[in-house]
Design a protein around this motif. Structure first.
Motif, PDB file in Angstrom:
ATOM      1  N   GLY A  57      -7.492   4.992  -0.406  1.00 43.84           N
ATOM      2  CA  GLY A  57      -6.464   4.494  -1.306  1.00 43.84           C
ATOM      3  C   GLY A  57      -5.088   4.877  -0.798  1.00 43.84           C
ATOM      4  O   GLY A  57      -4.946   5.787   0.009  1.00 43.84           O
ATOM      5  N   PHE A  58      -4.086   4.149  -1.263  1.00 43.21           N
ATOM      6  CA  PHE A  58      -2.701   4.480  -0.921  1.00 43.21           C
ATOM      7  C   PHE A  58      -1.780   3.887  -1.975  1.00 43.21           C
ATOM      8  O   PHE A  58      -2.131   2.944  -2.677  1.00 43.21           O
ATOM      9  N   ARG A  59      -0.601   4.495  -2.092  1.00 47.72           N
ATOM     10  CA  ARG A  59       0.419   3.964  -2.990  1.00 47.72           C
ATOM     11  C   ARG A  59       1.787   4.382  -2.462  1.00 47.72           C
ATOM     12  O   ARG A  59       1.934   5.431  -1.831  1.00 47.72           O
ATOM     13  N   LEU A  61       5.762   4.893  -3.780  1.00 49.24           N
ATOM     14  CA  LEU A  61       6.663   4.981  -4.921  1.00 49.24           C
ATOM     15  C   LEU A  61       8.052   5.362  -4.442  1.00 49.24           C
ATOM     16  O   LEU A  61       8.198   6.058  -3.430  1.00 49.24           O
ATOM     17  N   TRP A  88      -1.506  13.262  -6.409  1.00 53.35           N
ATOM     18  CA  TRP A  88      -2.139  12.060  -6.956  1.00 53.35           C
ATOM     19  C   TRP A  88      -3.665  12.170  -6.899  1.00 53.35           C
ATOM     20  O   TRP A  88      -4.353  11.761  -7.837  1.00 53.35           O
ATOM     21  N   GLU A  92      -6.309  11.610  -9.897  1.00 54.41           N
ATOM     22  CA  GLU A  92      -7.386  10.616  -9.881  1.00 54.41           C
ATOM     23  C   GLU A  92      -8.755  11.265 -10.102  1.00 54.41           C
ATOM     24  O   GLU A  92      -9.603  10.715 -10.791  1.00 54.41           O
ATOM     25  N   GLU A 107      -5.497  14.105   0.713  1.00 52.13           N
ATOM     26  CA  GLU A 107      -4.302  13.327   0.386  1.00 52.13           C
ATOM     27  C   GLU A 107      -3.185  13.744   1.329  1.00 52.13           C
ATOM     28  O   GLU A 107      -2.958  14.931   1.565  1.00 52.13           O
ATOM     29  N   GLU A 115      11.464   5.929  -0.214  1.00 53.59           N
ATOM     30  CA  GLU A 115      10.085   5.793  -0.658  1.00 53.59           C
ATOM     31  C   GLU A 115       9.250   6.974  -0.184  1.00 53.59           C
ATOM     32  O   GLU A 115       9.552   7.603   0.818  1.00 53.59           O
ATOM     33  N   LEU A 117       5.029   7.691   0.514  1.00 54.80           N
ATOM     34  CA  LEU A 117       3.726   7.053   0.670  1.00 54.80           C
ATOM     35  C   LEU A 117       2.648   8.111   0.548  1.00 54.80           C
ATOM     36  O   LEU A 117       2.656   9.099   1.292  1.00 54.80           O
ATOM     37  N   SER A 118       1.739   7.931  -0.409  1.00 50.83           N
ATOM     38  CA  SER A 118       0.577   8.796  -0.571  1.00 50.83           C
ATOM     39  C   SER A 118      -0.635   8.064  -0.021  1.00 50.83           C
ATOM     40  O   SER A 118      -0.815   6.869  -0.291  1.00 50.83           O
TER      41      SER A 118
END
Length: 132
Positions: A57-59, A61, A88, A92, A107, A115, A117-118
């Motif tokens: 997974g990644f996000r 913000l 994060w 989760e 992580e 920004e 990035l995780s």
């Protein structure tokens, strides 16, 4: 999610200022982030590529949305860190619907000017520093 995040800095080039996260590419298996950095006042921005395989997974913000996690008294010594706790992934894992609970899932956090990035990955990132 706890407001206390524990970061472990990774060994990457130390820029003069906070780097710019200029692109993120995802192909379904591999995630590649391009981070532009300046190593001295006379040079132009140079790219560093951070490549993750086996991504769960990644996000991304705006760093402003992570303001509660930044310790104003403590300088972060790297723009690429492993998140040891309080991030994060811990959030989760607290959800019953989160099924990716492998012991080796880590992580990582890339901290940019605007920004952050995780990334959840089962392997350490590959760092490519062309022309530095």
């Amino acid at each position: 999610m706890s407001n206390s995040i524990k970061l472990s800095p990774r060994n990457v080039p130390d820029p003069l200022s906070v780097p710019s996260l200029s692109s993120v590419t995802w192909d379904g298996c591999k995630l590649e982030a391009r981070v532009d950095i300046s190593l001295d006042t006379a040079s132009e921005m140079k790219p560093v590529y951070i490549i993750f395989f086996w991504v769960e997974g990644f996000r991304m913000l705006d760093e402003f949305n992570l303001n509660e996690f930044w310790d104003k008294k403590k300088k972060i010594s790297s723009w690429l860190c492993e998140v040891e706790s309080g991030g994060w992934l811990d959030h989760e894992k607290s959800r019953s619907g989160f099924l990716s609970r492998e012991d080796n899932l880590k992580e990582y956090l890339i901290i940019g000017q605007e920004e952050c990035l995780s990334v959840f990955s089962n392997t350490d990132p590959v760092i490519i520093e062309p022309d530095l």
